[in-house]
Design a protein around this motif. Structure first.
Motif, PDB file in Angstrom:
ATOM      1  N   HIS A  84      21.224 -17.666   5.045  1.00 56.54           N
ATOM      2  CA  HIS A  84      20.319 -16.520   5.459  1.00 56.54           C
ATOM      3  C   HIS A  84      20.469 -16.482   6.940  1.00 56.54           C
ATOM      4  O   HIS A  84      20.638 -17.644   7.716  1.00 56.54           O
ATOM      5  CB  HIS A  84      18.707 -17.218   5.328  1.00 56.54           C
ATOM      6  CG  HIS A  84      17.710 -16.031   5.442  1.00 56.54           C
ATOM      7  ND1 HIS A  84      17.501 -14.982   4.343  1.00 56.54           N
ATOM      8  CD2 HIS A  84      16.881 -15.830   6.466  1.00 56.54           C
ATOM      9  CE1 HIS A  84      16.686 -14.217   4.731  1.00 56.54           C
ATOM     10  NE2 HIS A  84      16.042 -14.701   5.825  1.00 56.54           N
TER      11      HIS A  84
ATOM     12  N   HIS B 125      13.848 -17.282   8.592  1.00 55.95           N
ATOM     13  CA  HIS B 125      14.815 -18.168   8.642  1.00 55.95           C
ATOM     14  C   HIS B 125      14.786 -19.640   8.074  1.00 55.95           C
ATOM     15  O   HIS B 125      15.320 -20.006   6.951  1.00 55.95           O
ATOM     16  CB  HIS B 125      15.617 -17.985   9.792  1.00 55.95           C
ATOM     17  CG  HIS B 125      16.845 -18.830   9.932  1.00 55.95           C
ATOM     18  ND1 HIS B 125      17.956 -18.678   9.108  1.00 55.95           N
ATOM     19  CD2 HIS B 125      17.227 -20.014  10.486  1.00 55.95           C
ATOM     20  CE1 HIS B 125      18.918 -19.694   9.364  1.00 55.95           C
ATOM     21  NE2 HIS B 125      18.144 -20.505  10.434  1.00 55.95           N
TER      22      HIS B 125
ATOM     23  N   ALA C 120      13.662 -19.814   4.394  1.00 62.05           N
ATOM     24  CA  ALA C 120      14.664 -19.572   3.513  1.00 62.05           C
ATOM     25  C   ALA C 120      15.683 -20.632   3.576  1.00 62.05           C
ATOM     26  O   ALA C 120      16.131 -20.971   2.335  1.00 62.05           O
ATOM     27  CB  ALA C 120      15.268 -18.037   3.986  1.00 62.05           C
TER      28      ALA C 120
ATOM     29  N   SER D 283      12.275 -17.776  -2.315  1.00 56.22           N
ATOM     30  CA  SER D 283      13.494 -17.180  -1.958  1.00 56.22           C
ATOM     31  C   SER D 283      13.547 -15.782  -2.392  1.00 56.22           C
ATOM     32  O   SER D 283      13.854 -14.729  -1.690  1.00 56.22           O
ATOM     33  CB  SER D 283      14.501 -17.780  -2.372  1.00 56.22           C
ATOM     34  OG  SER D 283      14.994 -19.217  -1.918  1.00 56.22           O
TER      35      SER D 283
ATOM     36  N   ILE E 272      10.983 -13.528  -0.180  1.00 56.88           N
ATOM     37  CA  ILE E 272      11.597 -13.250   1.178  1.00 56.88           C
ATOM     38  C   ILE E 272      12.576 -12.123   1.160  1.00 56.88           C
ATOM     39  O   ILE E 272      12.213 -11.477   2.136  1.00 56.88           O
ATOM     40  CB  ILE E 272      12.250 -14.556   1.790  1.00 56.88           C
ATOM     41  CG1 ILE E 272      11.065 -15.545   2.090  1.00 56.88           C
ATOM     42  CG2 ILE E 272      12.898 -14.220   3.129  1.00 56.88           C
ATOM     43  CD1 ILE E 272      11.885 -17.222   2.433  1.00 56.88           C
ATOM     44  N   ARG E 273      13.191 -12.020   0.181  1.00 57.94           N
ATOM     45  CA  ARG E 273      14.480 -10.981  -0.045  1.00 57.94           C
ATOM     46  C   ARG E 273      14.025  -9.898  -0.484  1.00 57.94           C
ATOM     47  O   ARG E 273      14.414  -8.718  -0.149  1.00 57.94           O
ATOM     48  CB  ARG E 273      15.327 -11.503  -0.525  1.00 57.94           C
ATOM     49  CG  ARG E 273      16.121 -12.647   0.070  1.00 57.94           C
ATOM     50  CD  ARG E 273      17.111 -13.563  -0.779  1.00 57.94           C
ATOM     51  NE  ARG E 273      18.000 -14.285   0.368  1.00 57.94           N
ATOM     52  CZ  ARG E 273      17.700 -15.514   0.633  1.00 57.94           C
ATOM     53  NH1 ARG E 273      16.625 -15.898   0.175  1.00 57.94           N
ATOM     54  NH2 ARG E 273      18.260 -16.271   1.417  1.00 57.94           N
ATOM     55  N   ILE E 274      12.853  -9.621  -1.198  1.00 55.20           N
ATOM     56  CA  ILE E 274      12.308  -8.442  -1.989  1.00 55.20           C
ATOM     57  C   ILE E 274      11.225  -7.614  -1.008  1.00 55.20           C
ATOM     58  O   ILE E 274      11.119  -6.619  -1.240  1.00 55.20           O
ATOM     59  CB  ILE E 274      12.176  -8.435  -3.470  1.00 55.20           C
ATOM     60  CG1 ILE E 274      10.854  -9.446  -3.444  1.00 55.20           C
ATOM     61  CG2 ILE E 274      13.284  -8.821  -4.309  1.00 55.20           C
ATOM     62  CD1 ILE E 274      10.331  -9.344  -4.950  1.00 55.20           C
TER      63      ILE E 274
ATOM     64  N   TYR F 170      19.177  -5.467  -6.647  1.00 56.46           N
ATOM     65  CA  TYR F 170      19.004  -6.867  -6.228  1.00 56.46           C
ATOM     66  C   TYR F 170      17.727  -7.317  -7.130  1.00 56.46           C
ATOM     67  O   TYR F 170      17.898  -8.191  -7.981  1.00 56.46           O
ATOM     68  CB  TYR F 170      18.847  -6.898  -4.902  1.00 56.46           C
ATOM     69  CG  TYR F 170      18.619  -8.396  -4.589  1.00 56.46           C
ATOM     70  CD1 TYR F 170      19.451  -9.203  -3.867  1.00 56.46           C
ATOM     71  CD2 TYR F 170      17.268  -9.061  -4.296  1.00 56.46           C
ATOM     72  CE1 TYR F 170      19.693 -10.530  -3.523  1.00 56.46           C
ATOM     73  CE2 TYR F 170      17.166 -10.373  -4.012  1.00 56.46           C
ATOM     74  CZ  TYR F 170      18.139 -10.908  -3.705  1.00 56.46           C
ATOM     75  OH  TYR F 170      17.921 -12.228  -3.211  1.00 56.46           O
TER      76      TYR F 170
ATOM     77  N   GLY G 132      23.620 -13.025  -4.976  1.00 58.45           N
ATOM     78  CA  GLY G 132      23.869 -13.627  -3.555  1.00 58.45           C
ATOM     79  C   GLY G 132      25.024 -12.519  -2.688  1.00 58.45           C
ATOM     80  O   GLY G 132      25.027 -12.643  -1.598  1.00 58.45           O
TER      81      GLY G 132
ATOM     82  N   PRO H 134      20.040  -7.426  -0.567  1.00 59.10           N
ATOM     83  CA  PRO H 134      18.448  -7.539  -0.756  1.00 59.10           C
ATOM     84  C   PRO H 134      17.814  -6.066  -0.265  1.00 59.10           C
ATOM     85  O   PRO H 134      18.255  -5.479   0.903  1.00 59.10           O
ATOM     86  CB  PRO H 134      17.878  -8.701  -0.492  1.00 59.10           C
ATOM     87  CG  PRO H 134      18.938  -9.048   0.881  1.00 59.10           C
ATOM     88  CD  PRO H 134      20.392  -8.385   0.385  1.00 59.10           C
TER      89      PRO H 134
ATOM     90  N   VAL I 161      14.985  -6.565   1.589  1.00 56.85           N
ATOM     91  CA  VAL I 161      15.074  -6.893   2.819  1.00 56.85           C
ATOM     92  C   VAL I 161      16.167  -7.347   3.458  1.00 56.85           C
ATOM     93  O   VAL I 161      16.871  -8.329   3.139  1.00 56.85           O
ATOM     94  CB  VAL I 161      13.922  -8.163   3.007  1.00 56.85           C
ATOM     95  CG1 VAL I 161      13.811  -8.873   4.509  1.00 56.85           C
ATOM     96  CG2 VAL I 161      12.422  -7.682   2.328  1.00 56.85           C
TER      97      VAL I 161
ATOM     98  N   ASP J 231      19.331  -9.032   5.066  1.00 52.81           N
ATOM     99  CA  ASP J 231      19.359 -10.292   5.387  1.00 52.81           C
ATOM    100  C   ASP J 231      20.441 -10.488   6.681  1.00 52.81           C
ATOM    101  O   ASP J 231      21.386 -10.924   6.865  1.00 52.81           O
ATOM    102  CB  ASP J 231      20.119 -10.956   4.243  1.00 52.81           C
ATOM    103  CG  ASP J 231      20.408 -12.493   4.477  1.00 52.81           C
ATOM    104  OD1 ASP J 231      19.688 -13.114   5.366  1.00 52.81           O
ATOM    105  OD2 ASP J 231      21.002 -13.298   3.741  1.00 52.81           O
TER     106      ASP J 231
END
Length: 685
Positions: free
Chosen positions: A199, A206, A209, A265, A268-270, A280, A345, A349, A351, A353
């Motif tokens: 991340h 951060h 994550a 995790s 955080i990313r969606i 994603y 990975g 995503p 959101v 990164d």
């Protein structure tokens, strides 16, 4: 051979097979290479779906070999790392001592060698991927050398390659469970290094994550690698039942760790449920479905396999055979999860990164926004979650309560106060690592000192009074096959030369007090503040040293030969004086510790950095007084109880023998007086 002999031989073979059960994990042996192929197939399918490995439309294309070779190398790297971790864990905590442990260490060494090669290839391809330089580009070699020597990400991946190589050498050299346990620290450190690259520094959430990724990678590696290692080691039937039970327990915790960390995790990313409609999000849904399938297979292990292992021979052998078949399917699904995870990975995503476009000074330094000015309420309501340590606190409470219930089920009592003390200790530890102390401890030296004092002086008091080692000894049965579980490892540590030395009251006092100087006036302080591995080490160090010191003074658990009560008070007040000296040194100091951190926060509230450091000196002096006073009260109380027990013992002995000791003492005094009178009369004569 006549037909009758043939029938008898066949029948005998069948009976032997039925009696002994499957002697080699043939199902799993076939499934392991199949799992690798499944992982690659899932990687290709998921990457094709998301377009993660297609040509770069807006940038120079490093080439198809890089675009597809990098994710393939990543899959191989992660699977080899998982087998390394799983093999070392089996050797340390699951397998009986002897040839199986040595074989597991051999598997770990070979898999670590493969991990080294794959990680090196991954490093080269990742550099090409991130810089869009083809492998045959002019100046590729010098640019790669600059990447691994000056860029933090490049240095991290080179460090992982070095750790992998060292792991391979050490795993092939060491022997026994102790060697395995020491070696497993290396791949775990590599996982910590890898999680810091997952991340972007300065991106939103951060720290959360990074801790979530570390928990996720560690749980997945132990889960996948443990099952694969069982097949590669070749467990014989004589030990299969025990290995299945122990691995099933580990796999259950790994599933919980992977599920919780994966959920955090993903969120955080969606960012929101709308993110599930993206490429994603859809890949994430596929990964979740596969994880649920793995959970179902694990439930089948627990409900149908483990539950039958205590039954008769035929039922037990049938359960073991079912385990190998389920394990073969499980390994295949794990391979699919690994492939989808690597493609996920590499997919952008919802959101981003990426570092924040216009970061504040605090975000540049710490990776998270500056919290609001602290108040009493905010010390209780502000959170900066550390998922790994929060999960550890919750697991510790669950395990302790489970052990107490196990004692009660067999009719043994366990004081409720000890259970309450343990739970309170875990709550305080959670607050110190994820609550207000953690939120402000990253930006204020004084708050960091509060965190330090709580970890070193408050949490250990609760843990010592809970007597966890005593509970472990009573609740967990001893193993009879030479393997080492939690009970055996604790006993080894308590009775080892190193353990006795570290727990010696004088040594514990020196570590407790002198460790502050070593920590704050050496690069260890910067290591703990700037890296996640260093932060976890700091928490473990402070808490463990505090526990050793408190246990030497008022402990219930087995430990060192404790000194007399007057000497305990001397040690206690000596450490109090040292804390006062350390606090005064900070209060009067004018040189800022870690100026590149605390001096660059851009705070518009609170005192200046140097004034806050001086305030932290007052915290080290003042906050340490109350726990020290409580320890002194505890020592005095233990002293009084010891004297009372000795008095009762003496009274009971006097009742049994008619106070013979007192009579003997009086007779001795009378004899001495008579001798003195005779000497006086002789002198006058």
């Amino acid at each position: 051979m006549n037909p009758t002999d043939a029938r008898n031989s066949t029948s005998s073979t069948a009976r032997t097979s039925t009696a002994n059960g499957p002697t080699s994990p043939s199902w799993l042996a076939v499934a392991l290479p199949t799992a690798g192929l499944v992982a690659l197939a899932a990687l290709v399918a998921a990457g094709t779906f998301s377009g993660a490995f297609t040509s770069f439309a807006n940038f120079a294309d490093p080439g198809v070999l890089v675009r597809w070779g990098m994710p393939v190398a990543t899959v191989v790297t992660e699977l080899a790392l998982a087998v390394t971790v799983g093999s070392l864990a089996l050797a340390a905590c699951v397998l009986p001592r002897g040839p199986l442990v040595d074989r597991a260490l051999g598997v770990a060494g070979v898999s670590a060698g493969l991990w080294t090669l794959a990680a090196l290839v991954q490093l080269v391809l990742r550099f090409s991927w991130s810089t869009y330089l083809p492998l045959d580009a002019q100046g590729f070699g010098p640019a790669l050398m600059e990447y691994v020597s000056t860029i933090s990400v490049g240095r991290t991946y080179l460090g992982i390659v070095i750790v992998a190589a060292v792991t391979a050498a050490v795993a092939l050299l060491v022997r026994g469970p102790v060697g395995a346990l020491c070696t497993i620290a290396l791949p775990l450190a590599a996982l910590g290094m890898q999680s810091s690259t997952g991340h972007a520094a300065g991106a939103s959430s951060h720290d959360l994550a990074v801790s979530a990724l570390f928990l996720h990678l560690g749980g997945a590696a132990l889960w996948i690698g443990g099952l694969a290692a069982i097949g590669l080691v070749g467990i014989r039937h004589a030990t299969t039942s025990d290995v299945i039970r122990r691995y099933s327990e580990i796999a259950g915790w790994c599933f919980a760790a992977v599920a919780v960390s994966g959920l955090v995790s993903a969120w955080i990313r969606i960012g929101s449920l709308d993110g599930l409609a993206t490429d994603y999000g859809l890949l994430l849904v596929v990964k979740v479905v596969l994880l649920i399938v793995l959970g179902g297979l694990g439930w089948l292990h627990r409900s149908t396999v483990v539950a039958r292992l205590t039954a008769g021979t035929a039922t037990r052998n049938a359960a073991i055979g079912l385990f190998w078949r389920l394990a073969a399917v499980e390994v295949g699904v794990m391979g699919a999860v690994s492939g989808v995870a690597v493609a996920l990975g590499s997919t952008a995503p919802p959101v981003p990164d990426e570092p924040i476009a216009d970061p504040t000074p605090a975000e540049l330094v710490t990776g998270h926004p500056l919290p609001p000015e602290p108040t009493v309420l905010r010390w209780l309501t502000e959170f900066q979650w550390d998922l790994l340590l929060a999960f550890a606190c919750a697991a510790a409470v669950l395990v302790y309560v489970r052990w107490t219930l196990r004692l009660r089920q067999r009719g043994d009592a366990w004081p409720l106060g000890r259970t309450v003390s343990w739970c309170l200790g875990m709550v305080v530890l959670f607050w110190a690592t994820s609550g207000g102390a953690a939120a402000y401890g990253h930006v204020l030296f004084s708050a960091h000192m509060v965190q330090h004092m709580v970890l070193a002086m408050v949490v250990p008091l609760f843990l010592v009074l809970a007597a966890p080692v005593t509970l472990l000894m009573r609740a967990v049965p001893a193993r009879k096959d030479g393997s080492r579980g939690p009970r055996e490892w604790v006993l080894v540590l308590v009775h080892s030369t190193v353990g006795r030395f570290m727990a010696n009251p004088v040594v514990a006092a020196v570590l407790f007090a002198g460790g502050m100087i070593v920590f704050y006036f050496t690069p260890l302080f910067e290591f703990a503040m700037t890296t996640y591995v260093g932060h976890v080490w700091m928490v473990a160090h402070f808490t463990l040293v505090g526990y050793l010191f408190a246990n030497a003074l008022i402990g219930i658990d087995p430990g060192p030969a404790r000194p007399s009560y007057p000497l305990r008070l001397v040690l206690l007040f000596a450490t109090m004086a040292f804390h006062a000296f350390f606090g005064v040194t900070l209060m009067s100091g004018t040189a800022l510790l870690l100026p590149d951190w605390f001096g660059l926060m851009g705070r518009e509230w609170g005192p200046s950095a140097i004034e806050d450091q001086q305030k932290g000196g007052g915290v080290a002096w003042g906050i340490g007084e109350l726990p020290t006073l409580l320890l002194a009260v505890g020592v005095a109380f233990s002293w009084a109880r010891s004297d009372a027990r000795e008095a009762k013992r003496t009274d009971r002995k006097a009742e049994r023998d008619g106070d013979a000791e007192l009579e003997a003492y009086n007779e001795m005094l009378a004899q001495k007086a008579d001798q003195a009178v005779r000497r006086g009369e002789s002198g006058r004569a």
